[in-house]
Design a protein around this motif. Sequence first.
Motif, short mmCIF file in Angstrom:
data_model
loop_
_atom_site.label_atom_id
_atom_site.label_comp_id
_atom_site.label_asym_id
_atom_site.label_seq_id
_atom_site.Cartn_x
_atom_site.Cartn_y
_atom_site.Cartn_z
N SER A 133 78.70 33.61 5.94
CA SER A 133 77.93 32.47 5.43
C SER A 133 78.11 31.20 6.24
CB SER A 133 78.33 32.18 3.98
OG SER A 133 79.72 31.90 3.89
N ASN A 134 79.07 31.19 7.17
CA ASN A 134 79.32 30.01 7.99
C ASN A 134 78.14 29.80 8.95
OD1 ASN A 134 80.20 28.32 10.20
ND2 ASN A 134 82.30 28.62 9.48
N SER A 135 77.46 28.68 8.80
CA SER A 135 76.23 28.44 9.55
C SER A 135 76.43 28.40 11.05
CB SER A 135 75.58 27.13 9.09
OG SER A 135 75.16 27.21 7.75
N HIS A 194 67.76 28.03 7.11
CA HIS A 194 68.29 27.26 8.23
C HIS A 194 67.17 26.64 9.05
CE1 HIS A 194 72.07 29.22 7.15
NE2 HIS A 194 72.68 28.34 7.92
N HIS A 197 66.15 23.55 7.23
CA HIS A 197 67.09 22.46 7.51
C HIS A 197 66.82 21.82 8.87
CE1 HIS A 197 70.68 20.23 8.48
NE2 HIS A 197 70.95 21.07 9.47
N ASP A 203 68.70 19.25 3.46
CA ASP A 203 69.95 18.73 3.99
C ASP A 203 70.88 19.90 4.28
OD1 ASP A 203 69.07 16.12 3.66
OD2 ASP A 203 69.95 15.96 1.65
N PHE A 204 71.82 19.71 5.18
CA PHE A 204 72.73 20.81 5.52
C PHE A 204 73.48 21.30 4.30
CE2 PHE A 204 76.85 22.51 6.84
CZ PHE A 204 76.43 23.51 7.71
N ASP A 205 73.93 20.40 3.44
CA ASP A 205 74.70 20.79 2.26
C ASP A 205 73.88 21.62 1.28
OD1 ASP A 205 76.87 19.47 3.29
OD2 ASP A 205 76.62 17.67 2.05
N GLN A 206 72.55 21.58 1.39
CA GLN A 206 71.71 22.35 0.47
C GLN A 206 71.58 23.82 0.87
OE1 GLN A 206 68.30 19.42 0.77
NE2 GLN A 206 68.20 19.85 -1.43
N ALA A 208 73.68 26.27 1.60
CA ALA A 208 74.53 27.24 0.90
C ALA A 208 74.22 27.32 -0.58
CB ALA A 208 76.00 26.89 1.11
N GLY A 209 73.71 26.24 -1.16
CA GLY A 209 73.45 26.21 -2.59
C GLY A 209 72.10 26.78 -2.99
N ARG A 240 76.87 30.10 -8.97
CA ARG A 240 78.24 30.00 -8.49
C ARG A 240 78.83 31.39 -8.31
NH1 ARG A 240 83.07 26.36 -11.31
NH2 ARG A 240 84.51 26.45 -9.55
#
Length: 246
Positions: A133-135, A194, A197, A203-206, A208-209, A240
């Motif tokens: 999951s690490n972009s 991706h 984004h 946004d980058f933080d979005q 993963a969510g 979650r």
Amino acid sequence: MTDEPTIRRVALIRHADYHQQIDTPSALQPFPLTRRGERQAREGAEEVLMLCQAHGWQPASTVHASSLLRAWQTAQVMNEVMGDRTEREFSLMAHDSLWERSLGSAANLTTAQIAEAVRHDPRVDFLPADWKSNSHFRLPLPGAESLMQAGQRVADFIASLPASPPAPASAPTSTPTSGATLTLVVGHGAALRHAAHLLGVLDFDQIAGLSMHHARPVVIEQTPSGSWRHVAGEWKVRQRHEPAQD
């Protein structure tokens, strides 16, 4: 939203459910849709047509899809449904540039097999726990990509699509985005998120969510100023501890 004509309007569509191998990254798996997936693709086509009717859009006659079977089949089923409903002909163009993130020489290995291979490679210190999951992480293997690299590949494709003509004067004016064309791009969830984004939609933080519903459109558009925005369709909010399947 402003009322200027748009340059590009694109429906991002994640492929439908398919026969994915267990405990194996989706990546370049070559397997077909399940029956559930075929149903999702049909329902996705109906949703595209409903959005078009609501906003005064016309689905473009050419649908673009990843050449991986699950995406190609999703687009093919959607084309058949849209053709039946509109009495128009839709063509399908397949593109390697819309693939999901490649794992290179580890393609279609299980996660355990990948970890074992990397463990025995003296050139690699360790495999991060979040490597899937690490972009920004790229497997240290020939042909592998990071999620961000895959997203850039897809974003470049989206940005290269032909521009839509301005809405005609007779087009509905009830919404700022009425008129013109909606181009369908059927691909893979992680690469599409991706790409969104990198186009400035998320946004980058979005990343993963969020996820994407199978075969359901998320519509983005580019304005004459060059910026992109989300205008219709829903992202899927990842629960979650929900494992990533894309």
